[in-house]
Design a protein around this motif. Structure first.
Motif, PDB file in Angstrom:
ATOM      1  N   ASP A   1       6.666   6.822  -0.627  1.00 26.00           N
ATOM      2  CA  ASP A   1       5.332   6.647  -0.057  1.00 26.00           C
ATOM      3  C   ASP A   1       4.887   5.183  -0.114  1.00 26.00           C
ATOM      4  O   ASP A   1       3.787   4.847   0.282  1.00 26.00           O
ATOM      5  CB  ASP A   1       4.320   7.537  -0.800  1.00 26.00           C
ATOM      6  CG  ASP A   1       2.963   7.571  -0.117  1.00 26.00           C
ATOM      7  OD1 ASP A   1       2.926   7.785   1.114  1.00 26.00           O
ATOM      8  OD2 ASP A   1       1.947   7.350  -0.798  1.00 26.00           O
ATOM      9  N   ASP A   2       5.754   4.299  -0.584  1.00 32.11           N
ATOM     10  CA  ASP A   2       5.406   2.885  -0.720  1.00 32.11           C
ATOM     11  C   ASP A   2       5.776   2.097   0.532  1.00 32.11           C
ATOM     12  O   ASP A   2       6.874   2.243   1.078  1.00 32.11           O
ATOM     13  CB  ASP A   2       6.128   2.256  -1.915  1.00 32.11           C
ATOM     14  CG  ASP A   2       5.641   2.806  -3.242  1.00 32.11           C
ATOM     15  OD1 ASP A   2       4.462   3.170  -3.330  1.00 32.11           O
ATOM     16  OD2 ASP A   2       6.450   2.863  -4.186  1.00 32.11           O
TER      17      ASP A   2
ATOM     18  N   ASP B   1      -2.172   5.746   2.571  1.00 32.07           N
ATOM     19  CA  ASP B   1      -3.382   4.925   2.720  1.00 32.07           C
ATOM     20  C   ASP B   1      -3.494   4.263   4.089  1.00 32.07           C
ATOM     21  O   ASP B   1      -4.502   3.629   4.383  1.00 32.07           O
ATOM     22  CB  ASP B   1      -3.410   3.817   1.660  1.00 32.07           C
ATOM     23  CG  ASP B   1      -3.608   4.360   0.261  1.00 32.07           C
ATOM     24  OD1 ASP B   1      -4.137   5.465   0.120  1.00 32.07           O
ATOM     25  OD2 ASP B   1      -3.200   3.658  -0.686  1.00 32.07           O
ATOM     26  N   LEU B   2      -2.470   4.391   4.916  1.00 34.16           N
ATOM     27  CA  LEU B   2      -2.421   3.707   6.199  1.00 34.16           C
ATOM     28  C   LEU B   2      -2.370   4.742   7.326  1.00 34.16           C
ATOM     29  O   LEU B   2      -1.304   5.202   7.701  1.00 34.16           O
ATOM     30  CB  LEU B   2      -1.187   2.793   6.241  1.00 34.16           C
ATOM     31  CG  LEU B   2      -1.108   1.715   7.297  1.00 34.16           C
ATOM     32  CD1 LEU B   2      -2.275   0.740   7.190  1.00 34.16           C
ATOM     33  CD2 LEU B   2       0.196   0.961   7.157  1.00 34.16           C
TER      34      LEU B   2
ATOM     35  N   CYS C   1       0.858  -1.185   0.000  1.00 33.43           N
ATOM     36  CA  CYS C   1       0.000   0.000   0.000  1.00 33.43           C
ATOM     37  C   CYS C   1       0.890   1.228   0.000  1.00 33.43           C
ATOM     38  O   CYS C   1       2.111   1.120   0.064  1.00 33.43           O
ATOM     39  CB  CYS C   1      -0.931   0.026   1.224  1.00 33.43           C
ATOM     40  SG  CYS C   1      -0.086   0.188   2.808  1.00 33.43           S
ATOM     41  N   SER C   2       0.255   2.387  -0.062  1.00 31.07           N
ATOM     42  CA  SER C   2       1.014   3.619   0.107  1.00 31.07           C
ATOM     43  C   SER C   2       0.933   4.023   1.569  1.00 31.07           C
ATOM     44  O   SER C   2      -0.029   3.693   2.272  1.00 31.07           O
ATOM     45  CB  SER C   2       0.473   4.731  -0.800  1.00 31.07           C
ATOM     46  OG  SER C   2      -0.767   5.183  -0.323  1.00 31.07           O
TER      47      SER C   2
ATOM     48  N   LEU D   1      -4.320  -2.967   8.175  1.00 32.51           N
ATOM     49  CA  LEU D   1      -4.786  -3.313   6.840  1.00 32.51           C
ATOM     50  C   LEU D   1      -4.424  -4.765   6.582  1.00 32.51           C
ATOM     51  O   LEU D   1      -3.273  -5.164   6.772  1.00 32.51           O
ATOM     52  CB  LEU D   1      -4.103  -2.402   5.804  1.00 32.51           C
ATOM     53  CG  LEU D   1      -4.334  -2.709   4.335  1.00 32.51           C
ATOM     54  CD1 LEU D   1      -5.784  -2.430   3.961  1.00 32.51           C
ATOM     55  CD2 LEU D   1      -3.391  -1.879   3.483  1.00 32.51           C
TER      56      LEU D   1
END
Length: 120
Positions: A106-107, A22-23, A18-19, A29
């Motif tokens: 951002d990964d 997004d967390l 995810c990025s 997640l």
């Protein structure tokens, strides 16, 4: 290292899950990497990954609550240390495997081949 599309390997043994955006903090997640259920958690600005399966009842940990470096299984209340996978409360007595996490820009990248401790 350049960013890899979701679910593909970004480096040997590492997979983008995810990025970072997004967390949100204090969230979990659930993802699957090469057939392995993985719970990715962000707390206190740090990202952790562990097997998304409570060692007590085979329930998804990603559906539980995250607080103070631990995650709580929603079914029976077992808590696990996010850094070590060690159970912090009963009824769980066995640890869950943890996985290395790397942040690349951002990964969020997780390597499931290197696990600790041994279980499933």
């Amino acid at each position: 290292m350049s960013a890899a599309p979701a679910g593909t390997s970004a480096a040997p043994g590492h997979h983008r899950v995810c990025s970072l955006a997004d967390l949100a903090d204090e969230t979990a997640l659930g993802v699957e990497i090469d057939g392995v259920p993985v719970c990715v958690v962000r707390t206190g600005g740090t990202v952790y990954a562990l097997r998304d399966e409570c060692s007590h009842a085979d329930v998804q940990l990603s559906a539980g609550e995250v607080e103070d470096g631990r995650i709580e299984c929603w079914l029976h209340g077992s808590q696990f240390d996010l850094a070590t996978g060690r159970p912090l409360s009963l009824p769980a007595i066995d640890p869950v495997p943890t996985y290395p996490v790397t942040i690349d820009g951002d990964d969020v990248l997780v390597a499931v081949a290197q696990t600790s401790p041994e279980r499933g």
